[in-house]
Enzyme design. Structure first.
Site, mmCIF file in Angstrom:
data_model
loop_
_atom_site.group_PDB
_atom_site.id
_atom_site.type_symbol
_atom_site.label_atom_id
_atom_site.label_comp_id
_atom_site.label_asym_id
_atom_site.label_seq_id
_atom_site.Cartn_x
_atom_site.Cartn_y
_atom_site.Cartn_z
ATOM 1 N N HIS A 17 0.824 -1.199 0.000
ATOM 2 C CA HIS A 17 0.000 0.000 0.000
ATOM 3 C C HIS A 17 0.866 1.259 0.000
ATOM 4 C CE1 HIS A 17 -3.857 1.878 0.415
ATOM 5 N NE2 HIS A 17 -3.270 2.748 1.213
ATOM 6 N N ALA A 27 -2.767 -16.152 -21.793
ATOM 7 C CA ALA A 27 -2.872 -16.803 -23.107
ATOM 8 C C ALA A 27 -2.449 -15.816 -24.196
ATOM 9 C CB ALA A 27 -4.305 -17.282 -23.334
ATOM 10 N N ASP A 80 -4.536 -21.890 -25.670
ATOM 11 C CA ASP A 80 -3.833 -21.012 -26.612
ATOM 12 C C ASP A 80 -2.919 -21.825 -27.520
ATOM 13 O OD1 ASP A 80 -1.117 -21.284 -25.488
ATOM 14 O OD2 ASP A 80 -1.900 -20.170 -23.773
#
Ligand code: ADP
Length: 281
Positions: free
Chosen positions: A44, A172, A199
């Site tokens: 953060h 992919a 893919d």
């Protein structure tokens, strides 16, 4: 009261008998929590300076851009400055993704088990993901197809499921060459819903297949390509799958492409009143 370090878990055996499991898990839970909080806080805190770096790099890119001047008329120094600005921009964007994914991972770990699972329409989520990734897929001439029934419902958190499918589809695209195809298929049995993301890309070597779901693990082929990856995407997918009572698997052959399968339960989880309760003392 000081914690006793005992975790009692009541497990219903049948309608009249309940077994109680006890384990000294408080200390390990506490340490895991401290570790997660630390990672979340650091991530953060890093967001602001990284955001500033990105903005400064963009300003530098603008300042070193002279579209009206022909490249040969631009000074060497200016061209070098522009190259450095591009690099700073690229690296700071990557750091930005890294801290966002670290935050996502710690949030997921804190959200276990999944609060209030809701019905999630999978074909709707998949259509959204295809839409969201269109800019990157069409930039590489990659066509994404979808094949599956409509109106199939999973049970859980729609934004988590969308994140999991997005990560698989983005990978992919990232690990495929230009003008290839990515096909998403949804299958439905009584017990499971299966989403395949297949893919025609670089594939994964046998020694890497088992490890790609580990945090920060990147296969050699991926490391040598500048995909800007962080090595956290699949760890996030795995967490989401597990949170939903499902799993994620991959089959791949180096050079021929990969198929990732996200498997989610086809039925809603049991209501909390019928599941074991944990009491910490
Ligand atoms: P990254 O940010 O590196 O993509 P991930 O956790 O999403 O991190 O993936 C981990 C590693 O798994 C990648 O670095 C890459 O080596 C491999 N990988 C993931 N998806 C594919 C894919 N579709 N084809 C080939 N390799 C992949």
């Amino acid at each position: 009261h000081a914690p006793l370090g005992l975790h009692l878990r009541a497990v219903a055996l049948n309608s009249t008998h309940v077994a109680v499991e006890a384990a000294d898990v408080t200390e390990s839970h506490r340490l895991a929590r401290v570790r997660r909080d630390f990672v979340a806080n650091v991530s953060h805190e890093l967001r602001t300076p990284i955001g500033a770096l990105q903005l400064l790099a963009e300003a530098l890119l603008d300042a070193t851009q002279m579209p009206e001047a022909a490249p040969e008329a631009q000074s060497e120094d200016l061209l070098a400055a522009r190259r450095f600005a591009e690099r700073i921009h690229h690296e700071s964007a990557r750091m930005g993704r890294l801290v966002n994914e670290l935050l996502e991972l710690t949030r997921l770990q804190d959200a276990e088990p999944l609060p209030d699972p809701e019905p999630v329409s999978l074909d709707w989520v998949i259509a959204e993901v295809i839409d969201r990734t269109r800019t990157t897929s069409s930039a590489k001439g990659i066509e994404i197809t979808y094949d599956g029934p409509k109106g199939v419902m999973a049970y859980g958190n729609d934004s988590q499921i969308a994140t999991a499918v997005t990560n698989l589809v983005e990978n992919a695209i990232a690990y495929s060459g230009e003008d290839t195809k990515v096909s998403i298929t949804l299958r439905h049995s009584d017990d499971w819903l299966e989403i395949d993301v297949a893919d025609q890309g670089i594939g994964i070597a046998p020694q890497d297949v088992e490890r790609v779901f580990e945090r920060f693990y990147r296969a050699d082929q991926a490391r040598s390509r500048s995909t800007g990856g962080t090595g956290l995407g699949l760890a996030i997918v795995k967490h989401i799958a597990t949170n939903h009572g499902g799993r994620v698997d991959v089959t791949s052959s180096l050079g021929d492409g990969s198929t990732f399968t996200l498997r989610l339960p086809a039925r809603p989880p049991e209501s909390p009143s019928s599941s074991p309760t944990a009491i910490e003392i």
